[in-house]
Design a protein around this motif. Structure first.
Motif, short mmCIF file in Angstrom:
data_model
loop_
_atom_site.label_atom_id
_atom_site.label_comp_id
_atom_site.label_asym_id
_atom_site.label_seq_id
_atom_site.Cartn_x
_atom_site.Cartn_y
_atom_site.Cartn_z
N ILE A 1 6.85 -28.65 -92.26
CA ILE A 1 8.19 -29.24 -92.28
C ILE A 1 8.33 -30.23 -91.14
CG2 ILE A 1 9.16 -27.18 -91.17
CD1 ILE A 1 11.75 -28.19 -92.93
N GLY A 2 7.60 -29.94 -90.05
CA GLY A 2 7.70 -30.93 -89.01
C GLY A 2 6.92 -30.62 -87.75
N LEU A 3 6.64 -31.69 -87.04
CA LEU A 3 6.01 -31.60 -85.72
C LEU A 3 7.11 -31.77 -84.68
CD1 LEU A 3 3.02 -34.02 -86.39
CD2 LEU A 3 3.04 -31.53 -86.62
N LEU A 4 7.15 -30.82 -83.74
CA LEU A 4 8.18 -30.86 -82.71
C LEU A 4 7.54 -31.20 -81.37
CD1 LEU A 4 11.16 -30.27 -81.86
CD2 LEU A 4 10.42 -27.91 -81.43
N ARG A 5 7.98 -32.29 -80.78
CA ARG A 5 7.47 -32.66 -79.46
C ARG A 5 8.16 -31.80 -78.41
NH1 ARG A 5 9.04 -38.71 -80.48
NH2 ARG A 5 10.40 -37.59 -81.93
N VAL A 6 7.36 -31.04 -77.65
CA VAL A 6 7.92 -30.12 -76.65
C VAL A 6 7.36 -30.44 -75.26
CG1 VAL A 6 8.29 -28.26 -78.33
CG2 VAL A 6 6.15 -28.34 -77.02
N MET A 7 8.04 -29.90 -74.26
CA MET A 7 7.66 -30.11 -72.85
C MET A 7 7.47 -31.60 -72.58
SD MET A 7 5.11 -26.95 -72.01
CE MET A 7 4.81 -25.75 -73.32
N PHE A 8 8.34 -32.39 -73.17
CA PHE A 8 8.17 -33.84 -73.10
C PHE A 8 8.71 -34.39 -71.80
CE2 PHE A 8 9.05 -38.28 -74.24
CZ PHE A 8 7.81 -38.61 -74.79
N ASP A 9 7.93 -35.26 -71.18
CA ASP A 9 8.36 -35.94 -69.97
C ASP A 9 8.28 -37.45 -70.20
OD1 ASP A 9 8.78 -37.08 -67.52
OD2 ASP A 9 7.53 -35.65 -66.42
N PRO A 10 9.42 -38.10 -70.40
CA PRO A 10 9.42 -39.53 -70.78
C PRO A 10 8.90 -40.45 -69.67
CG PRO A 10 11.65 -38.75 -70.34
CD PRO A 10 10.76 -37.55 -70.30
N ARG A 11 8.75 -39.89 -68.45
CA ARG A 11 8.24 -40.75 -67.36
C ARG A 11 6.73 -40.91 -67.43
NH1 ARG A 11 10.70 -36.96 -62.87
NH2 ARG A 11 9.59 -35.62 -64.33
N ILE A 12 6.09 -40.06 -68.24
CA ILE A 12 4.63 -40.12 -68.31
C ILE A 12 4.21 -41.03 -69.46
CG2 ILE A 12 2.53 -38.75 -68.64
CD1 ILE A 12 4.01 -36.38 -67.35
N THR A 13 3.52 -42.12 -69.10
CA THR A 13 3.16 -43.14 -70.08
C THR A 13 2.34 -42.56 -71.22
OG1 THR A 13 3.08 -44.68 -68.25
CG2 THR A 13 2.12 -45.43 -70.32
N LEU A 14 1.36 -41.72 -70.88
CA LEU A 14 0.49 -41.16 -71.91
C LEU A 14 1.30 -40.38 -72.95
CD1 LEU A 14 -2.33 -40.53 -73.04
CD2 LEU A 14 -2.36 -38.49 -71.59
N GLN A 15 2.30 -39.65 -72.48
CA GLN A 15 3.11 -38.86 -73.44
C GLN A 15 3.84 -39.77 -74.41
OE1 GLN A 15 5.33 -35.52 -72.16
NE2 GLN A 15 3.62 -34.64 -71.03
N ASN A 16 4.33 -40.90 -73.90
CA ASN A 16 4.99 -41.85 -74.80
C ASN A 16 4.01 -42.44 -75.81
OD1 ASN A 16 7.84 -42.02 -73.94
ND2 ASN A 16 6.91 -42.55 -71.97
N GLN A 17 2.78 -42.70 -75.34
CA GLN A 17 1.76 -43.26 -76.24
C GLN A 17 1.40 -42.27 -77.34
OE1 GLN A 17 -1.29 -44.18 -73.39
NE2 GLN A 17 -0.52 -46.27 -73.02
N VAL A 18 1.18 -41.01 -76.95
CA VAL A 18 0.82 -40.00 -77.95
C VAL A 18 1.98 -39.77 -78.92
CG1 VAL A 18 0.16 -37.57 -78.31
CG2 VAL A 18 -0.89 -38.87 -76.46
N SER A 19 3.19 -39.80 -78.38
CA SER A 19 4.37 -39.66 -79.22
C SER A 19 4.42 -40.78 -80.27
CB SER A 19 5.63 -39.69 -78.34
OG SER A 19 6.78 -39.70 -79.14
N ASP A 20 4.13 -42.00 -79.85
CA ASP A 20 4.10 -43.13 -80.80
C ASP A 20 3.00 -42.96 -81.84
OD1 ASP A 20 6.19 -44.26 -79.48
OD2 ASP A 20 4.98 -45.70 -78.32
N GLN A 21 1.82 -42.46 -81.39
CA GLN A 21 0.73 -42.20 -82.34
C GLN A 21 1.13 -41.17 -83.38
OE1 GLN A 21 -2.69 -40.85 -80.21
NE2 GLN A 21 -3.37 -42.90 -79.63
N LEU A 22 1.80 -40.12 -82.90
CA LEU A 22 2.25 -39.07 -83.80
C LEU A 22 3.15 -39.64 -84.89
CD1 LEU A 22 3.31 -35.90 -81.81
CD2 LEU A 22 1.48 -36.11 -83.47
N LYS A 23 4.09 -40.48 -84.46
CA LYS A 23 5.03 -41.06 -85.43
C LYS A 23 4.31 -41.99 -86.40
CE LYS A 23 8.35 -41.94 -82.34
NZ LYS A 23 9.58 -42.42 -81.74
N ALA A 24 3.30 -42.72 -85.88
CA ALA A 24 2.54 -43.62 -86.74
C ALA A 24 1.76 -42.84 -87.80
CB ALA A 24 1.60 -44.48 -85.90
#
Ligand code: ADP
Ligand code: MG
Length: 256
Positions: free
Chosen positions: A179-202
């Motif tokens: 039903i879905g992937l939930l991004r957890v323990m997310f820290d928006p200040r970390i560039t890598l996390q934003n990149q992986v988050s974008d990959q996930l959405k792609a």
């Protein structure tokens, strides 16, 4: 009729239990009737819901071995606001004891069908493995919620889980879907996390939940008080994110 969701990811420490108890508390808060099933012998979801795993007279173990019904074995957590079918170390033995038994992967499904009208949501906290216990969870679920940290190896581990879900879908449970992937323990200040988050959405598009759970110390502190973070500190960022996620789940289920 209850919608049943597994919270699964074969990695340990990714936030499955935190997601289970806080989503449950969030759903209860918005008026849903919820049962949490603890399928991990560590019993963290049980303790984190305010039920002492050392004092369970009946547990999910007895239900899997068909010596108890869910209605008999569940307990109500007044503080958390939902029912809990608890687990403790005894459950580790179920894996071996089930091997020689018939319909072993369908035990939980059969047991839950007796209470399906008592709840709106059943949330199953899975152990960190793709074992017989997890299989029991996947066999009865309508959907899988996959909590994940946006880290470098996150996508790699995901493919094993996706393959298992495909096999269960093909052979045992045609209802099953992610039903879905939930991004957890997310820290928006970390560039890598934003990149992986974008990959996930792609990769996964709208299978990625809109809600994002931030890294928040109040969520980590809550279990030592025997409470979900949503109840322990409702005004914290983590609690608010989980209540928002609960609302998103209600909307998604409405369109399932
Ligand atoms: P799992 O059930 O997958 O093993 P847990 O839910 O137990 O993972 O989480 C692992 C650890 O991370 C726990 O100590 C938990 O308190 C902490 N944790 C989980 N989610 C968060 C969060 N959003 N912010 C801070 N700590 C978290
Ligand atoms: Mg856990």
């Amino acid at each position: 009729m209850a919608k049943i969701f597994c919270v699964a990811n074969q990695k340990g420490g990714v936030g499955k239990t935190t997601t289970t108890v806080n989503l449950a508390a969030g759903l209860a808060k918005v008026g849903q009737r919820v049962l949490v099933v603890d399928l991990d012998p560590q019993g963290n979801a049980t303790m984190g819901s305010g039920i002492d795993k050392r004092q369970l007279e009946l547990s999910v173990y007895d239900v899997l071995l068909e010596s108890s019904s869910v209605a008999e074995a569940k307990q109500h957590s007044e503080k958390a606001g939902y029912d809990v079918l608890g687990a403790n170390r005894e459950l580790a033995g179920a894996e071996v004891e089930l091997v020689s038994q018939e319909r072993r992967e369908r035990r939980l499904k059969t047991a839950l069908s007796a209470v399906k009208d008592d709840y709106d949501f059943v949330l199953i906290d899975c152990p960190p493995s793709l074992s017989m216990l997890t299989l029991n969870g996947l066999c009865c679920a309508h959907g899988v919620v996959v909590p994940m940290q946006c880290e470098y190896f996150a996508l790699e581990g995901l493919s094993d889980l996706v393959n298992t879900i495909k096999q269960v879908h093909a052979n045992l449970n045609p209802d099953l879907q992610i039903i879905g992937l939930l991004r957890v323990m997310f820290d928006p200040r970390i560039t890598l996390q934003n990149q992986v988050s974008d990959q996930l959405k792609a990769h996964f598009g709208d299978k990625v939940f809109d809600s994002v759970i931030p890294r928040n110390v109040r969520l980590a502190e809550a279990p030592s008080y025997g409470l979900p973070g949503v109840v322990f500190d409702p005004s914290s960022k983590g609690a608010q994110a989980f209540v928002e996620f609960a609302r998103e789940m209600v909307r998604r289920v409405g369109s399932m």
